[in-house]
Design a protein around this motif. Structure first.
Motif, PDB file in Angstrom:
ATOM      1  N   THR B 508       0.852  -1.187   0.000  1.00  0.00           N
ATOM      2  CA  THR B 508       0.000   0.000   0.000  1.00  0.00           C
ATOM      3  C   THR B 508       0.886   1.234   0.000  1.00  0.00           C
ATOM      4  O   THR B 508       0.563   2.262   0.575  1.00  0.00           O
ATOM      5  N   GLU B 554      -5.398   0.775  -6.602  1.00  0.00           N
ATOM      6  CA  GLU B 554      -6.187   1.912  -6.141  1.00  0.00           C
ATOM      7  C   GLU B 554      -6.541   1.696  -4.684  1.00  0.00           C
ATOM      8  O   GLU B 554      -6.850   0.578  -4.298  1.00  0.00           O
ATOM      9  N   PRO B 555      -6.560   2.686  -3.798  1.00  0.00           N
ATOM     10  CA  PRO B 555      -6.182   4.071  -4.078  1.00  0.00           C
ATOM     11  C   PRO B 555      -4.668   4.254  -4.151  1.00  0.00           C
ATOM     12  O   PRO B 555      -4.193   5.205  -4.753  1.00  0.00           O
ATOM     13  N   ARG B 556      -3.920   3.373  -3.543  1.00  0.00           N
ATOM     14  CA  ARG B 556      -2.473   3.524  -3.634  1.00  0.00           C
ATOM     15  C   ARG B 556      -1.810   2.168  -3.518  1.00  0.00           C
ATOM     16  O   ARG B 556      -2.405   1.192  -3.102  1.00  0.00           O
TER      17      ARG B 556
END
Lengths: 130, 571
Positions: B508, B554-556
């Motif tokens: 992440t 997504e998101p990271r």
């Protein structure tokens, strides 16, 4: 070199490699200089506080802002302070950029202590006279 | 076209000749039959007349003196006329009586003409009567007393010293036949002419289009880049197009009629066990894109690709060989191969150049540090210092040396290529051990390390040590990417597609910049990265017959997938 002892300098050192940083720091301190050492430009804080620096030694390849960029910013603030830029890169581009800045001396890695010492002596004299 | 016209003319002539000939023959047969019938009728009528004459003569003898000779004559004529008319012999039918008087044939009775002048006993005219008075009986086609050609029956009249002739003009018998023949023949000629006209009218465009097709095909064959050779059943060359002649360096006339083995290897059919047929003797050798080595006129070997097909024209069968000259292609291939080899060598050299620069750079850095540290130790020692300060410097040097050693190992590994030592890996145990190794670092960095393995994973055949380098690299990268903390790194294993296992490492973290070419040698986002880790990982995965790829999350965060064949690389 002059007759008396070299001037005691306040040196700002920015180098991300631990061995290099502690090595330079230790040697400069043995020569009597005082050293403020950081691993990156970002770790150094606001540069406006750096009013008493006599010599800036910075690695070029740093995480974050590069050594040359910082040298430019620092020069704008303290134009009378000489700067040593350490780099392991043989880039013509970098050489050209440094060549255009009379206030920056290039120190190429790898170097041995003697080369470093001699350059710092010269810079110290320069700082004292200039 | 001129030839076709000549042929057509001949055809029409033949049709006319045949039509007229058969019609003429039919008419002739009919005419002969009519002639025979008339002959019989004339004979019958002659008989009747003669019998009538005899009867009347007897009757007149019984009534002798009752009437004059001339009266007798008149009576006889009237009786004969009446009887004759009943027979119906057309316009020119005539019954004639004559006797010999004073060495001449003197006509006593003729129906069409009065007072026929006597004829000499010899001469062309009056032949039937001459025969009759001479006592002969029969029929003939001959000249009558007036010089006309007639069909005549003749016979002597017994007891009266007379001859009798019944005759009809041949012209009258022929007339209907001539008319019919004229009408029929004219009609036939007209019909044939019309047919010929229609034939030409309809056939010409057909012939034209056939000719056009032929011309087009000929143009194709003549101008084809490929050689085209027609081969007869005996393996003799029947025709070649210019390209074929050019490929083999012959004039076209030089190969026509010669065995095809002159050009193509006789073993074309024998080399492969797909066929036992001799040369082009059987359709079974047919094939597409067979590469063989032919022979040129100058004796040079000439690599060609041939496609042989079987064709049938009427009862004759023949083979068509389409020949493509591979000389140039082979040369091009060799050149390309050479270029490719050179390019490979060049890129290898470039890689070595880049590697050298990288080594200089990456080893230069720590060497500078070592020099500084060593100098420092020397100065401490010369000042009589000992203990903590020196130990710290030495530790720093040791650490730098370790870094240099690991760096050199990585370089060596990259340069060496991948030799794998395969063994079956139990992924559950393997990943658990891996997680155990990385757990302390993850904990220090504030990163949660999780693993998720699918049930029933088969053992993976791979080099455990090499695979470990790949996964170590990915996990280390993933943990470092989660800066600042907190973060999460997940290690997953599952079947991806048939026979392939997917190992994934997801984080992440900060993600991968768009501009970087991951897996490329020396590409790195890390200030102190060598750019070797992923390049080496890719080499290892490729050597396993697998793939490595990454995706942005997504998101990271980022995920790296390593897909490996469960059974190891295909041999």
């Amino acid at each position: 070199m002059t007759n008396g002892r070299a001037k005691i300098l306040k040196v700002l050192l920015i180098e991300d490699d631990l061995a290099m940083r502690t090595g330079i720091e230790g040697n400069l301190e043995l020569d009597g200089h005082s050293v403020e050492a950081h691993a990156s430009v970002e770790a150094l804080g606001p540069i406006t506080r750096l009013t008493d620096i006599d010599l800036l030694i910075t690695d070029h390849q740093l995480p974050g802002e590069s050594g040359l960029e910082f040298a430019d910013r620092f020069h704008a603030l303290r134009p009378e302070v000489p700067i040593v830029l350490i780099t392991a890169y043989f880039s013509r581009d970098l050489e050209a950029r440094v060549g255009g800045r009379g206030f920056v001396r290039l120190l190429r890695k790898p170097f041995v202590y003697e080369e470093f010492h001699e350059l710092i002596q010269r810079m110290a004299n320069h700082a004292r006279h200039g | 076209m001129a030839m076709n016209q000549r042929r057509l003319g001949g055809l029409v002539t033949a049709m006319v000749v045949v039509c007229l000939g058969s019609a003429g023959l039919a008419f002739y047969v009919l005419y002969q039959a009519t002639l025979d019938e008339q002959r019989h009728r004339l004979g019958d009528a002659l008989d009747g007349q003669i019998r009538l004459i005899a009867a009347i003569a007897r009757f007149q003898n019984d009534e002798s003196g009752a009437s004059t000779d001339s009266a007798k004559q008149v009576t006889l004529r009237q009786a004969l006329d009446a009887h004759w008319r009943s027979k119906g012999f057309g316009r020119s039918g005539e019954f004639v009586l004559a006797r010999i008087e004073n060495g001449k044939v003197a006509f006593a009775l003729s129906q069409r003409r009065d007072n026929v002048s006597p004829l000499p006993l010899s001469g062309p005219f009056g032949e039937p009567m001459r025969r009759a008075v001479a006592g002969e009986t029969g029929s003939c086609i001959c000249l009558d007393y007036a010089g006309k050609t007639v069909l005549a029956s003749y016979a002597p009249v017994a007891g009266l010293d007379m001859g009798a002739v019944a005759k009809i003009d041949l012209a009258e018998i022929r007339a209907p036949f001539l008319t019919a023949a004229a009408i029929g023949g004219g009609g036939a000629v007209l019909a044939i002419a019309l047919s010929a006209f229609l034939f030409v009218r309809f056939a010409t465009p057909l012939i034209g289009s056939l000719e056009e097709i032929e011309a087009r095909n000929r143009a194709i064959v003549e101008n084809a880049a490929e050689g085209i050779i027609a081969i007869g059943e005996q393996g003799l060359v029947e025709s070649v197009n210019p390209a074929a002649a050019r490929i083999f360096g012959y004039e076209r006339s030089e190969v026509i009629g010669r065995p095809v083995s002159l050009l193509l290897p006789p073993a074309v059919g024998e080399q492969s066990d797909a066929t036992r047929s001799e040369r082009f003797g059987e359709a079974r050798i047919l094939g597409l894109g067979r590469e063989v080595v032919g022979r040129r006129k100058d004796g040079e070997a000439c690599p060609v690709e041939i496609a042989v097909s079987h064709a049938r024209a009427g009862r004759r069968s023949f083979f068509t060989a389409i020949v493509r000259d591979l000389t140039e292609r082979k040369r091009d291939e060799a050149e390309r191969e050479e270029l490719r080899r050179m390019a490979e060598q060049n890129s290898r050299l470039a890689e070595i150049g880049a590697l050298s620069a990288k080594i200089v750079h990456d080893l230069g850095n720590p060497l500078g540090g070592l020099s500084m540290q060593a100098q420092l130790i020397q100065r401490y020692v010369s000042r009589g210092e000992s203990g903590e300060r020196i130990v710290k410097r030495v530790e720093q040097m040791m650490s730098t040396v370790r870094y240099v050693v690991s760096l050199i190992r990585q370089f060596r590994e990259f340069g060496r290529g991948q030799k794998l030592e395969m063994s079956p890996i139990d992924l559950h145990a393997y990943v658990e051990e891996l997680a155990g190794v990385w757990a302390p670092l993850a904990a220090r960095k504030g990163v949660a390390l999780r693993r998720q393995l699918a049930d029933g994973l088969p053992p993976l055949r791979a080099d455990p040590g090499k695979l470990r380098r790949v996964l170590d690299n990915l996990i280390k990268n993933a943990i470092e990417a989660c800066d600042p903390p907190p973060g999460e790194v997940r290690i997953e294993a599952r079947m991806s597609e048939a026979g392939r296992i997917r190992l994934s490492v997801a984080d992440t973290g900060v993600g991968v910049p768009e501009t970087i070419r991951l897996f490329q040698l020396f590409e790195t986002t890390k200030a102190n990265g060598t750019g070797l880790g992923l390049a080496v990982s890719r080499e290892i995965v490729l050597a396993h017959g697998g793939d490595i790829e990454f995706a942005r999350l997504e998101p990271r965060g980022t995920v790296f997938h390593v897909d490996l064949p469960a059974e190891g690389p295909a041999q």
